[in-house]
Structure formats: C-alpha cells, structure tokens
Design a protein around this motif. Structure first.
Motif, PDB file in Angstrom:
ATOM      1  N   ASP A 281       1.338  -1.118   0.194  1.00 60.00           N
ATOM      2  CA  ASP A 281      -0.097  -0.107  -0.033  1.00 60.00           C
ATOM      3  C   ASP A 281       1.316   1.844   0.061  1.00 60.00           C
ATOM      4  OD1 ASP A 281      -2.461  -1.278  -0.104  1.00 60.00           O
ATOM      5  OD2 ASP A 281      -2.251  -1.081   2.623  1.00 60.00           O
TER       6      ASP A 281
ATOM      7  N   LEU B 217       0.298   5.049   0.714  1.00 59.47           N
ATOM      8  CA  LEU B 217      -0.569   6.036   1.470  1.00 59.47           C
ATOM      9  C   LEU B 217      -0.207   7.329   2.577  1.00 59.47           C
ATOM     10  CD1 LEU B 217      -1.208   2.735   4.110  1.00 59.47           C
ATOM     11  CD2 LEU B 217      -2.533   3.892   2.024  1.00 59.47           C
TER      12      LEU B 217
ATOM     13  N   VAL C 241      -0.983   9.249   6.048  1.00 68.56           N
ATOM     14  CA  VAL C 241      -1.455   8.627   7.053  1.00 68.56           C
ATOM     15  C   VAL C 241      -0.956   9.547   8.128  1.00 68.56           C
ATOM     16  CG1 VAL C 241      -1.451   7.372   8.390  1.00 68.56           C
ATOM     17  CG2 VAL C 241      -0.727   5.707   6.292  1.00 68.56           C
TER      18      VAL C 241
ATOM     19  N   VAL D 246      -6.348   9.296   5.898  1.00 67.51           N
ATOM     20  CA  VAL D 246      -5.418   8.086   5.071  1.00 67.51           C
ATOM     21  C   VAL D 246      -5.648   8.503   3.995  1.00 67.51           C
ATOM     22  CG1 VAL D 246      -4.654   5.874   4.030  1.00 67.51           C
ATOM     23  CG2 VAL D 246      -4.787   5.983   6.562  1.00 67.51           C
TER      24      VAL D 246
ATOM     25  N   ASP E  69      -4.904   7.234   0.284  1.00 63.95           N
ATOM     26  CA  ASP E  69      -4.553   5.763  -0.344  1.00 63.95           C
ATOM     27  C   ASP E  69      -4.444   5.985  -2.240  1.00 63.95           C
ATOM     28  OD1 ASP E  69      -3.892   3.529  -0.955  1.00 63.95           O
ATOM     29  OD2 ASP E  69      -5.478   2.413  -0.243  1.00 63.95           O
TER      30      ASP E  69
ATOM     31  N   THR F 231      -2.697   4.031  -3.629  1.00 63.10           N
ATOM     32  CA  THR F 231      -2.264   2.372  -4.215  1.00 63.10           C
ATOM     33  C   THR F 231      -2.176   2.064  -5.870  1.00 63.10           C
ATOM     34  OG1 THR F 231      -2.028   1.715  -1.965  1.00 63.10           O
ATOM     35  CG2 THR F 231      -2.127   0.268  -3.814  1.00 63.10           C
TER      36      THR F 231
END
Length: 267
Positions: free
Chosen positions: A61, A63, A65, A237, A239, A241
C-alpha cells in the motif's frame, strides 16, 4: 480503466478521485509504504481474491497517513472556506479553523437552501448531464427537504456513525437504498439518504465529497463530521495505491528507491 485515490477515515472511504489526486491536507512527510497480504485488503474499496490460496500473498500500500487528532489540528489552522466555491480571500477579517462551529454554520446554510424549495431537484448517479439529457435526469425529491426540516445536525451525525460502523459505502458495488418517505426520519432513514446516488442540481449545494446525501458541500466540513464519529486515535489516510501501481503518479518513487537501497524500513 480508471484508478482511484481514496480519502479514508478509520478505513471508511468518504471521497475518491480518478486517475489523479490532490494531497488536500496531507504532506509529503505523511507518506508511508506498507506491506500486507491480499487477505488483509480493505474490503470497503477492494474485493478479496476469489482464490483463497492467494490470501497469503503479499501486497503493498502507498499511503499518506495521519492520526485523527493531527487532522483535527490541521483543519483548525486553515481559513474558513466558502462552501460554494471552495476558496476564500485572506484579509484581516478572515476566520480560521474548520471545527464543529463551522460545520454547524454549514449545516444551517445547506438546510436553509434545501428547504427553500418544497421539492428540490436532484441528478441521479452522474453529474455530467447536458441539454435534454440533463432535463430527463432531473428528479424532484421533496423528501430531502422534509428530512432536513425535521432533523438536527446531531441526528445526521448519528446516521453518519451508523453507516461507518456498518461499512456501507458507495465506493464499491453498492446499490443506493430507496428514498425514505417520512413524515418522520429516524437514524436509519437518514443513513439511507447519506448513501443516496442523488446529488442536488443546485450548484451551491453540490458535494465536493462522495457522501452525497450528508448535508454539507465541502470535504473539509465532512471531515469535521467524520472526526466526531471515529476514535481519536484512528488513522486518516489518503490511499494512492492504485495510482502508484499503475504508473499514474510517481509521488512515492523516492521512497521506493530508498527501500530498494535498504535505507528505509517499510511499515
């Protein structure tokens, strides 16, 4: 095929962008590369492999955060935004801080505008309608105004908490629930409205997030609401990805190279 970046609160997606992304309130210092197995995917945004033998295979992943507490701090530092055009002009009278006070103000603005029309109009599913197609796509939904007339922001926060805890989301393979008819609107009814695939034709009420039925326009205001219904130590988060893996963006390239050199440890 399109790829998405997801803005998530305690694992729950509240907004997404396709084929690109804005860092929003996240910074480059928030970037994290994490390893997990395919069986540990967030099922709110990605399906598990049909073949259980693949569940132990590794995945990565990419991310941004921060903790809920840190995001709350960052929201408190930004100028109060115009909910219609998402910008503000800085001057000596500019007010700072997105918090419950600004959320309540936004709820009141949204509510006044919605109930001004006994049967407000909405588009279903898509915002990209033009000409005759736009006319055909419009629907009058008096229940949306009725729901706001008889409820408070606290009622909507309870409904928001319910859908987060239930894991109900429009992010993946979701059918919008039927519109509740009233005359009263309990927590479940408001939760169904939050998950609607209808968004206002009124430009001043258009959501800049993907919980189209929650009564606010900006992601910043929705973020304040989300921080009220998730734990204080939860992760917030961004994300990216899908975008990184499919070469849509290269924002993690330096971390990937550093990892290959062994100079950083993956989370």
């Amino acid at each position: 095929m399109t790829y998405r970046a997801y803005y998530m609160f305690d694992g729950y997606p509240v907004a997404w962008q396709e084929d690109n992304y804005s860092r929003w309130l996240f910074t480059r210092e928030d970037r994290v590369i994490r390893k997990r197995t395919k069986g540990e995917r967030n099922v709110l945004i990605h399906d598990l492999p049909e073949n259980h033998a693949e569940w132990d295979e590794p995945e990565t992943d990419y991310l941004y955060v921060v903790t809920a507490e840190e995001l709350r701090r960052r929201l408190s530092l930004i100028p109060c935004l115009d909910p219609v055009n998402s910008i503000t002009y800085l001057d000596e009278d500019t007010k700072y801080g997105q918090d419950m006070t600004s959320l309540r103000s936004e709820f009141d603005r949204y509510r006044r505008a919605m109930i001004a029309d006994k049967a407000p109009t909405f588009y279903a599913s898509s915002s990209d309608y033009y000409g005759e197609e736009a006319k055909a796509a419009r629907q009058h939904v008096p229940e949306r105004a009725d729901a706001l007339r008889g409820t408070t922001l606290d009622d909507w926060l309870l409904a928001l908490k319910e859908i987060v805890e239930r894991g109900a989301t429009r992010a993946k393979g979701f059918t919008s629930p039927p519109m509740p008819k009233g005359p009263t609107f309990d927590t479940k009814a408001l939760a169904d409205i939050i998950l609607t695939d209808q968004h206002p034709c009124n430009w001043n009420l258009r959501p800049r997030h993907d919980l189209w039925g929650f009564p606010c326009s900006l992601l910043e205001h929705l973020a304040v609401a989300m921080l009220e219904v998730i734990p204080a130590n939860a992760e917030c988060v961004l994300d990216v990805t899908e975008l990184v893996e499919n070469d849509c963006v290269y924002c993690f390239e330096d971390l990937v190279l550093a990892n290959e050199d062994g100079s950083i440890a993956l989370a």
